[in-house]
Design a protein around this motif. Structure first.
Motif, PDB file in Angstrom:
ATOM      1  N   THR A   1       5.416  -8.774   5.131  1.00 52.36           N
ATOM      2  CA  THR A   1       4.333  -7.940   4.594  1.00 52.36           C
ATOM      3  C   THR A   1       3.933  -6.812   5.541  1.00 52.36           C
ATOM      4  OG1 THR A   1       2.673  -9.487   5.478  1.00 52.36           O
ATOM      5  CG2 THR A   1       3.390  -9.809   3.191  1.00 52.36           C
ATOM      6  N   SER A   2       4.800  -6.449   6.467  1.00 57.64           N
ATOM      7  CA  SER A   2       4.504  -5.345   7.378  1.00 57.64           C
ATOM      8  C   SER A   2       5.798  -4.826   7.971  1.00 57.64           C
ATOM      9  CB  SER A   2       3.554  -5.786   8.507  1.00 57.64           C
ATOM     10  OG  SER A   2       4.187  -6.737   9.346  1.00 57.64           O
ATOM     11  N   ALA A   3       5.705  -3.667   8.620  1.00 54.12           N
ATOM     12  CA  ALA A   3       6.852  -3.085   9.325  1.00 54.12           C
ATOM     13  C   ALA A   3       6.380  -2.656  10.698  1.00 54.12           C
ATOM     14  CB  ALA A   3       7.415  -1.899   8.562  1.00 54.12           C
ATOM     15  N   GLN A   4       7.255  -2.812  11.677  1.00 55.62           N
ATOM     16  CA  GLN A   4       6.910  -2.505  13.058  1.00 55.62           C
ATOM     17  C   GLN A   4       7.986  -1.627  13.674  1.00 55.62           C
ATOM     18  OE1 GLN A   4       6.150  -5.988  15.399  1.00 55.62           O
ATOM     19  NE2 GLN A   4       5.994  -4.869  17.325  1.00 55.62           N
TER      20      GLN A   4
ATOM     21  N   ALA B   1       4.663   6.013   4.907  1.00 59.07           N
ATOM     22  CA  ALA B   1       4.673   6.368   6.333  1.00 59.07           C
ATOM     23  C   ALA B   1       5.700   5.533   7.099  1.00 59.07           C
ATOM     24  CB  ALA B   1       3.277   6.165   6.921  1.00 59.07           C
ATOM     25  N   ALA B   2       5.784   4.234   6.758  1.00 57.19           N
ATOM     26  CA  ALA B   2       6.746   3.362   7.434  1.00 57.19           C
ATOM     27  C   ALA B   2       8.179   3.794   7.139  1.00 57.19           C
ATOM     28  CB  ALA B   2       6.534   1.914   6.997  1.00 57.19           C
TER      29      ALA B   2
ATOM     30  N   ASP C   1       0.868  -1.179   0.000  1.00 56.39           N
ATOM     31  CA  ASP C   1       0.000   0.000   0.000  1.00 56.39           C
ATOM     32  C   ASP C   1       0.904   1.228   0.000  1.00 56.39           C
ATOM     33  OD1 ASP C   1      -2.700   1.402   0.622  1.00 56.39           O
ATOM     34  OD2 ASP C   1      -1.316   2.148   2.152  1.00 56.39           O
ATOM     35  N   PRO C   2       0.771   2.128  -0.968  1.00 57.63           N
ATOM     36  CA  PRO C   2       1.725   3.246  -1.073  1.00 57.63           C
ATOM     37  C   PRO C   2       1.722   4.168   0.134  1.00 57.63           C
ATOM     38  CG  PRO C   2      -0.113   3.512  -2.608  1.00 57.63           C
ATOM     39  CD  PRO C   2      -0.212   2.129  -2.068  1.00 57.63           C
TER      40      PRO C   2
ATOM     41  N   ASN D   1       2.500  -0.353  14.086  1.00 57.22           N
ATOM     42  CA  ASN D   1       2.593  -1.352  13.030  1.00 57.22           C
ATOM     43  C   ASN D   1       2.066  -0.787  11.722  1.00 57.22           C
ATOM     44  OD1 ASN D   1       1.425  -3.792  11.386  1.00 57.22           O
ATOM     45  ND2 ASN D   1       2.866  -4.680  12.845  1.00 57.22           N
ATOM     46  N   TYR D   2       2.833  -0.992  10.656  1.00 55.71           N
ATOM     47  CA  TYR D   2       2.435  -0.558   9.318  1.00 55.71           C
ATOM     48  C   TYR D   2       2.131  -1.808   8.498  1.00 55.71           C
ATOM     49  CZ  TYR D   2       4.455   3.875  10.785  1.00 55.71           C
ATOM     50  OH  TYR D   2       4.731   5.034  11.471  1.00 55.71           O
TER      51      TYR D   2
END
Length: 563
Positions: free
Chosen positions: A313-316, A200-201, A194-195, A321-322
């Motif tokens: 599939t995510s960043a923390q 943001a991440a 998701d852009p 959490n993104y």
């Protein structure tokens, strides 16, 4: 395919080929024989006939690791499928995209209330799919030829997308039934981030990391599943951070890079590495998994509030959490946003403890584990792979300095002893260029030894070091007992037994440094399987195994707090 007549089996064969599979591993049984005939009709696929289903699954695991793509294994119903189950569970735990294929009972049997052989003695044939549903990303039964193309495509797509095993069961009377032509398609797609979430991440992570004085980059095992190794290496080159790898991510970062510190593994980390990581004021983890094994009984000391963690599939970042952020895209975007910083590198230089390989002794000196791995160190080249079995080889393998480009393979999350024999078969057949070197303990080898015969049959050419120390060394250090002692075998002699006068395999036994040197020289001059049994004292093991085993035992032995 030469013919325009497409069946469910030939459709599956074409899709396996299009997914990048060249070899598939199989054990025949009456429920899959027609399916095997259909697969054999595709000249671009090669069937590798294995000794049993568990080993075939381990071989498919190794093949997928070597090729970077999916693998396939074909078994019969129930007695074959349930034997395969443990290997598939390991592939699920280790993020290996394996396609597990099983023949199934005739579609009429359940409707006609037939009790069948190889089953549980009940008129219920859905149990194997239900069991595999727990250890796969998708499990399908194909009972109608018109529905087969969609089910097959979806399962293979899921394996590629999620980097997990899938299960496809094809009824015995459906395998040669007519179906659709396989219209060419790609299975290499990935979802995009998701852009907004990605931006943001990256903003948040760049702010945290650029404000730090001593940031550190650490590779974790999920990096490969996320297909983010190239992005991680580019980031490592650009940011100038001190670098480390968790034990099951060894070789994901170049160990030849000047900023590489070693393995981050709690109390058994590379000397100086653990201290620098734990003291860092910012950490960038790529794909970590913090288990009792990878943390030495949950003994990591880093400050979680200072960690940026990139998941597949995510960043923390701390409590934030993104979601829907792909790891490779996150790392690529960060590469241009991070200010180069070698603060932690300088700190590591002040505490670095140079590792010294032992000098060779006299030719008649009895062998030690350190002398064996000193020789293995000198054998490795940029296109080599070192594969190690659960046990003391884990810890000695961590001490190896890999040349740039060399690979390291370990099954640490699942830790199924015996995995390495089948995995060696599959990896050696899937590997392009270079030599595979496998280190296998005697206890582990006894679980899956017969697949050495398959290596001989198909001209696989690994160099296997069989470490004969009389038992399950890793279990000894966690909790000893008489169950950790095994019956000795003439391991080197098995090469003649398994070869039976055929193939190019060669085996020998080494008890001294001189005998080992001669054996290695001989092996390096041969192009077939080379099997070197190395006699080691039972109590000779890596000191980090002692430390690690003590911590894992303490974690396992915590008193019950439930009331």
């Amino acid at each position: 395919m030469a013919s325009e007549h497409w069946t469910v089996g030939s459709y599956l064969a074409r899709r396996l080929q299009e997914a990048g599979i060249g070899d598939y591993f199989a054990v025949p049984g009456d429920y899959n024989l027609v399916l095997l005939d259909e697969l054999l009709s595709n000249p671009d696929l090669r069937m590798i006939s294995c000794c049993n289903e568990l080993n075939a699954g381990y071989a498919a695991d190794g093949y997928a690791r070597a090729t970077g793509g999916p693998s396939a294994v074909v078994v019969t119903f129930s007695v074959g499928g349930l034997s395969l189950l443990n290997a598939v569970a390991g592939a699920f735990a280790e993020d290996v995209p394996m396609i597990a294929i099983s023949g199934g009972p005739n579609t009429n049997s359940e409707a006609e209330w037939e009790y069948l052989h190889h089953t549980l003695g009940e008129v219920d044939y859905g149990y194997q799919r239900e069991i595999f549903d727990r250890v796969t990303a998708e499990a399908v039964r194909i009972h109608h030829p018109s529905l087969a193309p969609v089910a097959i495509d979806r399962a293979i797509d899921t394996a590629m997308l999620r980097r997990k095993p899938v299960y496809i069961e094809i009824a015995s009377n459906i395998a040669n039934a007519p179906t659709s032509e396989p219209i060419a398609r790609s299975f290499a797609r990935q979802v995009t981030s998701d852009p907004n979430s990605l931006a943001a991440a990256v903003d948040h992570a760049a702010t945290v990391l650029n404000a730090a004085a001593r940031p550190v980059l650490i590779a974790g095992s999920k990096t490969r599943a996320a297909r983010a190794e190239p992005a991680l290496r580019e980031l490592a080159k650009a940011c100038g951070y001190a670098q480390a790898a968790m034990p099951n991510a060894k070789s994901f970062l170049s160990e030849a890079h000047q900023n590489y510190m070693g393995i981050y593994w709690g109390p058994v980390s590379t000397p100086g590495c653990g201290e620098i990581v734990d003291a860092a004021d910012a950490l960038l983890f790529a794909g970590p998994v913090f288990t009792d094994y990878t943390t030495t009984g949950h003994q990591l000391g880093f400050n979680k509030s200072r960690a940026v963690i990139a998941h597949p599939t995510s960043a923390q970042l701390g409590e934030t959490n993104y979601s829907n952020v792909r790891m490779d895209e996150f790392l690529e975007a960060l590469t241009g946003r991070l200010t180069p910083n070698d603060g932690a590198v300088k700190a590591f230089e002040r505490v670095r403890t140079p590792r010294h390989l032992p000098a060779p002794g006299a030719a008649d000196t009895p062998l030690t584990v350190r002398q064996l791995f000193a020789r293995i160190q000198s054998m490795l080249e940029g296109d080599s792979t070192l594969l190690v079995e659960t046990g003391d080889s884990w810890f000695n393998g961590m001490d190896i300095d890999l040349p740039d480009g060399a690979r390291f393979e370990i099954q640490m999350q699942y830790g199924s002893i015996g995995w390495s024999v089948g995995a060696t078969l599959g990896y050696a057949l899937g590997k392009q260029g270079g030599r595979l070197i496998s280190c296998i303990g005697d206890g582990s080898f006894q679980l899956t030894a017969q697949e050495v015969s398959t290596m001989i049959r198909y001209d696989a050419n690994p160099i296997i070091f069989l470490i004969n120390n009389g038992g399950y060394t890793i279990e000894v250090e966690i909790h000893d007992g008489p169950y950790n002692t095994i019956k000795n075998w003439d391991y080197a002699g098995l090469i003649e037994v398994f070869g039976a006068g055929e193939g190019k395999a060669w085996g020998t036994r080494a008890t001294t440094e001189g005998e080992l040197d001669a054996a290695i020289a001989e092996a390096q001059g041969r192009d077939g399987l080379c099997f070197i049994e190395v006699a080691i004292d039972r109590d000779d093991c890596n000191v980090n195994l002692l430390r690690w085993g003590n911590q894992v035992a303490r974690n396992n032995g915590r008193p019950n707090r439930c009331r």
